[in-house]
Design a protein around this motif. Sequence first.
Motif, PDB file in Angstrom:
ATOM      1  N   VAL A  19       0.628  -1.160  -0.050  1.00 56.73           N
ATOM      2  CA  VAL A  19      -0.135   0.058   0.158  1.00 56.73           C
ATOM      3  C   VAL A  19       0.830   1.226  -0.078  1.00 56.73           C
ATOM      4  CG1 VAL A  19      -1.810   1.204   1.149  1.00 56.73           C
ATOM      5  CG2 VAL A  19      -2.003  -1.247   1.035  1.00 56.73           C
ATOM      6  N   GLY A  20       2.016   1.212   0.828  1.00 55.45           N
ATOM      7  CA  GLY A  20       2.890   2.439   0.805  1.00 55.45           C
ATOM      8  C   GLY A  20       3.621   2.644  -0.613  1.00 55.45           C
ATOM      9  N   THR A  23       0.684   4.047  -2.746  1.00 53.29           N
ATOM     10  CA  THR A  23       0.696   5.672  -2.595  1.00 53.29           C
ATOM     11  C   THR A  23       1.652   6.573  -3.091  1.00 53.29           C
ATOM     12  OG1 THR A  23      -0.818   4.771  -0.393  1.00 53.29           O
ATOM     13  CG2 THR A  23       0.090   7.024  -0.506  1.00 53.29           C
ATOM     14  N   VAL A  27       1.210   9.348  -5.836  1.00 57.18           N
ATOM     15  CA  VAL A  27       1.620  10.741  -5.712  1.00 57.18           C
ATOM     16  C   VAL A  27       2.531  11.397  -6.517  1.00 57.18           C
ATOM     17  CG1 VAL A  27       2.480  12.446  -3.711  1.00 57.18           C
ATOM     18  CG2 VAL A  27       0.790  10.755  -2.971  1.00 57.18           C
ATOM     19  N   MET A  55       4.338   2.260  -8.378  1.00 56.13           N
ATOM     20  CA  MET A  55       3.110   1.834  -7.502  1.00 56.13           C
ATOM     21  C   MET A  55       3.450   0.358  -7.342  1.00 56.13           C
ATOM     22  SD  MET A  55      -0.024   4.012  -9.000  1.00 56.13           S
ATOM     23  CE  MET A  55      -1.232   3.123  -7.966  1.00 56.13           C
TER      24      MET A  55
END
Length: 390
Positions: A19-20, A23, A27, A55
């Motif tokens: 997930v990190g 994110t 971004v 990602m």
Amino acid sequence: MMRLRDPLASSTLPLRSAVGDATLGLVVGLLMWATQDGLGPVQRAVAVAVGAALMFRRSAPTLMIVLAIGSAVLQVMTREIADVPSVLYTVLFYTAGRHPMRGVRFGALAVAVVGSGVAAAVYPYASFQQPFDDGPGLSTHILDFMGIAALLVGAWAIGFVVFQRRSVEEARVAEQIAELERRRVVDLYDEQSRRSSLARDMHDVVAHSLAVVVAQAEGARFALDASPEAAKDALAVIADTARQALADVRSVLEELRSTESAAQATRTDRDQLYDRMRAAGMKVEVSESGDGDAATPNLVRVSLAILTEALTNALKYGDLTRPVHIDIDWTAGCRMTVRNALTSQPLAPGGAGHGVTGMRERAELAGGTLTSGAVADGWLVDLHIPEGHP
């Protein structure tokens, strides 16, 4: 429905890491899209591809490789260079350099070298620079190659060094765990050998004595009426045999007690355990109160066995960059807590959970309780054996 999974993805990647990455890539991709004014459609497509590669760089390495190579080929073919997304290739090569599969690592190195050469040959002819018929000198291409290779190969080399250091650390911890397991097996073997020896001694004493007693008792029963003197002699033999058997049993029990006393755990054993863990790379902080030497041998031995298992689990699954806190209180029995931080990438993933079960069983047999589980800041093992238990 069958779930598809990237064959290059790590099976131990935590969900929060995936997930990190997603994110961060999202971004960065949005920032590149919003801040790079004047980008053409090709350059925007490259920015989107690089952002998507960021990602999925660890959750789907195959997709990362396809997106990275595809976006690079697109820039070479169109001669429309997206500078900022191209710099972010360094993150992708760093990721590939620390990948656990050898083919991925060295394949990425080859791509970095070849890609640097192709980029150095094409970059001076980018759409915003000079045309092909007005090419630069060889020195320009060499300087471009050196600069691009320094970024790409350098990023790969950093990732590779991280991989090597982790591999060495895992091997060292695995060796320490194997040594702890070997010592445990040796201790169990010695204990079983002592039990077998004592069982043989007890069998010899009891079996021989009972055989004599039974034989004399039978003779006395039949001789009681016909020959009272013979019956008295048989009863005397029974008494003497029983007294001798009692003395032999006491001797065996004394041997058992002395064996247990010799095997008693001491503070030195705990210190040696701490030293072995520190040698494996663990930071150990110990706080001990009360007189552990005055505790019963069984209490000290059980607490040491549970402490060994708790520290072994911390070595396998804990964050070795942060200390393990051990608190032992001997003032009323034994109260011991072992607290360690957890890591998203354990050195020894997996495990059947028998260690925690064994610790809990040892505590219950000693008359105490044990809890082991996740807490807010890591993992906590809490042992309590009240005073008065053997």
